[in-house]
Motif scaffolding. Structure first.
Motif, PDB file in Angstrom:
ATOM      1  N   THR A 177      -0.995   6.139  -6.941  1.00 26.08           N
ATOM      2  CA  THR A 177      -0.516   5.549  -5.698  1.00 26.08           C
ATOM      3  C   THR A 177      -1.428   4.380  -5.339  1.00 26.08           C
ATOM      4  O   THR A 177      -2.649   4.489  -5.426  1.00 26.08           O
ATOM      5  N   PRO A 221       0.837  -1.193   0.000  1.00 27.13           N
ATOM      6  CA  PRO A 221       0.000   0.000   0.000  1.00 27.13           C
ATOM      7  C   PRO A 221       0.874   1.246   0.000  1.00 27.13           C
ATOM      8  O   PRO A 221       1.936   1.272   0.621  1.00 27.13           O
ATOM      9  N   GLY A 222       0.454   2.248  -0.748  1.00 26.85           N
ATOM     10  CA  GLY A 222       1.197   3.498  -0.810  1.00 26.85           C
ATOM     11  C   GLY A 222       2.296   3.524  -1.854  1.00 26.85           C
ATOM     12  O   GLY A 222       2.934   4.549  -2.051  1.00 26.85           O
ATOM     13  N   ASN A 252      -3.616   1.738  -3.274  1.00 19.66           N
ATOM     14  CA  ASN A 252      -4.488   1.858  -2.100  1.00 19.66           C
ATOM     15  C   ASN A 252      -4.091   0.824  -1.047  1.00 19.66           C
ATOM     16  O   ASN A 252      -3.048   0.176  -1.158  1.00 19.66           O
ATOM     17  N   ARG A 253      -4.909   0.634  -0.033  1.00 15.59           N
ATOM     18  CA  ARG A 253      -4.597  -0.290   1.065  1.00 15.59           C
ATOM     19  C   ARG A 253      -4.444  -1.734   0.610  1.00 15.59           C
ATOM     20  O   ARG A 253      -3.758  -2.522   1.253  1.00 15.59           O
ATOM     21  N   GLN A 254      -5.094  -2.089  -0.490  1.00 15.54           N
ATOM     22  CA  GLN A 254      -4.995  -3.450  -1.022  1.00 15.54           C
ATOM     23  C   GLN A 254      -3.874  -3.587  -2.056  1.00 15.54           C
ATOM     24  O   GLN A 254      -3.745  -4.622  -2.692  1.00 15.54           O
TER      25      GLN A 254
END
Length: 70
Positions: free
Chosen positions: A51, A37-38, A53-55
């Motif tokens: 960028t 993530p990121g 995501n969390r997944q």
């Protein structure tokens, strides 16, 4: 500084207007296969990027036609 290697699963789909394309990817660590993530991906020579995501999913739109470096 240790560099993290990534595996990007690329799924390119065409966007029919203006010969632009979309890149959809899941960014993962090469060794552990954990999502990152990121993480940031940019089309070289442009201001186009995204960028993750969390997944670990990212989508870059409006990529110029032709061979590009991410």
């Amino acid at each position: 500084m240790r560099f993290t290697y990534i595996i990007v699963f690329l799924f390119i789909s065409s966007v029919h207007s203006f010969s632009q394309h979309t890149l959809k990817a899941v960014v993962k660590d090469k060794e552990t296969l954990e999502v990152l993530p990121g993480a940031t991906a940019i089309v070289k020579g442009t201001a186009t990027g995204a960028t993750a995501n969390r997944q670990g999913y990212l989508e870059i739109t409006n990529i110029p036609a032709g061979i590009q470096t991410i």
